[in-house]
Write a protein that holds these residues in place. Sequence first.
Motif, PDB file in Angstrom:
ATOM      1  N   ALA A   1       0.837  -1.206   0.000  1.00 29.13           N
ATOM      2  CA  ALA A   1       0.000   0.000   0.000  1.00 29.13           C
ATOM      3  C   ALA A   1       0.872   1.256   0.000  1.00 29.13           C
ATOM      4  CB  ALA A   1      -0.929  -0.008   1.217  1.00 29.13           C
ATOM      5  N   ASP A   2       1.930   1.285   0.810  1.00 30.86           N
ATOM      6  CA  ASP A   2       2.840   2.436   0.850  1.00 30.86           C
ATOM      7  C   ASP A   2       3.531   2.639  -0.493  1.00 30.86           C
ATOM      8  OD1 ASP A   2       2.200   2.994   3.464  1.00 30.86           O
ATOM      9  OD2 ASP A   2       3.869   1.841   4.298  1.00 30.86           O
ATOM     10  N   GLU A   3       3.888   1.496  -1.159  1.00 35.02           N
ATOM     11  CA  GLU A   3       4.531   1.608  -2.467  1.00 35.02           C
ATOM     12  C   GLU A   3       3.581   2.217  -3.487  1.00 35.02           C
ATOM     13  OE1 GLU A   3       6.488  -1.251  -5.924  1.00 35.02           O
ATOM     14  OE2 GLU A   3       5.899  -2.109  -3.977  1.00 35.02           O
ATOM     15  N   VAL A   4       2.315   1.804  -3.440  1.00 36.15           N
ATOM     16  CA  VAL A   4       1.325   2.354  -4.356  1.00 36.15           C
ATOM     17  C   VAL A   4       1.163   3.853  -4.139  1.00 36.15           C
ATOM     18  CG1 VAL A   4      -1.131   2.364  -4.928  1.00 36.15           C
ATOM     19  CG2 VAL A   4       0.078   0.188  -4.667  1.00 36.15           C
ATOM     20  N   ILE A   5       1.019   4.253  -2.888  1.00 37.24           N
ATOM     21  CA  ILE A   5       0.821   5.680  -2.580  1.00 37.24           C
ATOM     22  C   ILE A   5       2.046   6.486  -2.990  1.00 37.24           C
ATOM     23  CG2 ILE A   5       0.422   7.335  -0.736  1.00 37.24           C
ATOM     24  CD1 ILE A   5      -1.988   5.578  -1.513  1.00 37.24           C
ATOM     25  N   ALA A   6       3.233   5.976  -2.754  1.00 38.92           N
ATOM     26  CA  ALA A   6       4.454   6.685  -3.146  1.00 38.92           C
ATOM     27  C   ALA A   6       4.522   6.847  -4.654  1.00 38.92           C
ATOM     28  CB  ALA A   6       5.674   5.926  -2.624  1.00 38.92           C
ATOM     29  N   THR A   7       4.128   5.784  -5.395  1.00 36.59           N
ATOM     30  CA  THR A   7       4.134   5.869  -6.857  1.00 36.59           C
ATOM     31  C   THR A   7       3.123   6.907  -7.340  1.00 36.59           C
ATOM     32  OG1 THR A   7       4.783   3.544  -6.996  1.00 36.59           O
ATOM     33  CG2 THR A   7       3.843   4.549  -8.972  1.00 36.59           C
ATOM     34  N   LEU A   8       1.938   6.882  -6.755  1.00 34.94           N
ATOM     35  CA  LEU A   8       0.924   7.879  -7.131  1.00 34.94           C
ATOM     36  C   LEU A   8       1.412   9.294  -6.852  1.00 34.94           C
ATOM     37  CD1 LEU A   8      -2.461   6.329  -5.913  1.00 34.94           C
ATOM     38  CD2 LEU A   8      -1.831   6.897  -8.262  1.00 34.94           C
ATOM     39  N   ARG A   9       2.046   9.490  -5.714  1.00 37.18           N
ATOM     40  CA  ARG A   9       2.523  10.817  -5.357  1.00 37.18           C
ATOM     41  C   ARG A   9       3.612  11.283  -6.338  1.00 37.18           C
ATOM     42  NH1 ARG A   9       1.766  12.975  -0.467  1.00 37.18           N
ATOM     43  NH2 ARG A   9       1.498  10.931   0.501  1.00 37.18           N
TER      44      ARG A   9
END
Length: 599
Positions: free
Chosen positions: A544-552
């Motif tokens: 989940a953190d990886e997804v959010i970091a990629t989106l950001r």
Amino acid sequence: MSAESHGPDLVSAVALLGAAVVAVPLFKRLGLGSVLGYLVAGLVIGPYGIGLFSDAQSILHVAELGVVMFLFIIGLEMEPSRLWGMRQQIFGLGLAQVGLCIGLLMSVGVLMGLPPVVAFVAGTGFVLTSTAIVMQMLEERRMVGVQAGQRIVAVLLLEDLAIVPLLALVAFLASGAAETSAVARWQAVGVGLASIAGLIAAGLWLLNPMFRLLAEARAREVMTAAALLVVLGSALAMQLGGLSMAMGAFLAGVLLSESDFRHQLEADVEPFRGLLLGLFFLAVGMALDLAVIAANWATIAIGVVAYMLVKGVAIYGVARLARAGHREALERAVMMAQGGEFAFVLYAAAGAVGIIDAQTNAVLTATVIVSMVLTPVMIILHDRMVPPEEPSLDGVEAPQHSEASVLIIGFGRFGQMVGSSMLTRQCSISVIDTDPEMVREANAYGFKVHYGDGTRLDILHAAGAGRARMILCCVDDRDAALRILHLLKSEFRGIPVLCRAFDREHAMRLLAAGADEVVRETFESALTLGREALIRLHNSEEDADEVIATLRRRDAERFALESSQGMEAGRRLLLSHRQDWLGEGQAKAEARAAEQTRD
């Protein structure tokens, strides 16, 4: 009939404005101060100069409203607790200075050959310092908020209060007034106390509800009218009670100093205060009768020197007895050695009851005016002969950190959260908002919020934007946010401005206008909710953190591209990101399925 015979007197208005516009910048450029510029300009255009005006007294009566409004704004800075803390200075220092000066100046008048009663009236009038000149100088020297300046303000307040008993004493000294003076004095005291009580009651229970109703109507011109009504109405109430108009305005300001509408009131009154106070100084310059001075120059010269010298020495002595330092005592003596505008009132009352004749009245009035004109010159000489003392840093430790001074514009849901984060670190914050209902509720929960429109430059000045270390624009109106940002960046350069943005396009417009940092109001909350949803769908927290970091990261790339090349380029990048995202998602899904098959 000509239009000139019925139209407004534009010649007089243009002459007054032109004299101020030319003289004040010139005198300030020469280092002589704005007050002296106004006085000299008034003398030049007045009846004893080139003669553009023939009746200086009529202008002076109107211009006294500038002093009234000045005292109202000073009152807004004096919270009741702060004023109560000054009570010893007002009634201790003030009474000592006034009493000693009256005794010494009366002795000067007797030595100059005046009868004792006339000498008393002359000296008493000269004791009453010019509130307008001293307060203007305190403001220009940024002394109103420091202790030395507040002690001067305390003495001025006592002198304003003293005008009532002094006028009653003049009536008592008049021939034939002994039988009725006692009753008249008690009546005057009763009426004065009733006026003060009525004004306090109105300030405590009527003014805040009235401004709240007007604020909800959102009519800016009505708020301005209400501010002027409060100032002039309080002045009228005190005048009808036999008290000083300036004292009434000051009391009204004190009563509203803790109001939610304090900044709005200050901003509404300030333009009128500046114009009328300048007009007051112009009128004083016009009232300087050169014919009387020429005919009695020796008497006036001796009177000015003797009165100012004796009064200055007395002020210095009282200040030193009150444990003031030499520099502070000397500065107070130089600043307050002149006579003031209340002397005109006292001399006129004495002339009306026959204590002094018209010639004596003219000489005494000219003496006071000359002393007022000389005061700015004396201040300049004082500053050049006694340079300011360098502050000592002995024994003072360097601070580990400094408390931030932050102005928050807009205190809705977004601004409240930002403000809470500031308060957790004891930051000093000032908050303004245009919603009176929200202001009332926020204050009930412990926030100190003032009513004020951040799109107005005068409101921003009154709220302390020029002194802030950082400004946070948290309004929920995208157009208003842009207007506020343009004002802040043009007027308060160098102060960082952080803005709340409505959406991506609004964020780019704010950055283009000079915002130092922009946060979209829904972006971070959407990412937080998305992360929580991924975890509840049985994805690990790391995924989940990886997804959010990629989106950001990809959002930042798109934002930078759109800022430089436009929205269409950003849309193409978004489509590319989505294809990449779907491909990555499909690959990861297939890898997970293969792993599960092997297991």
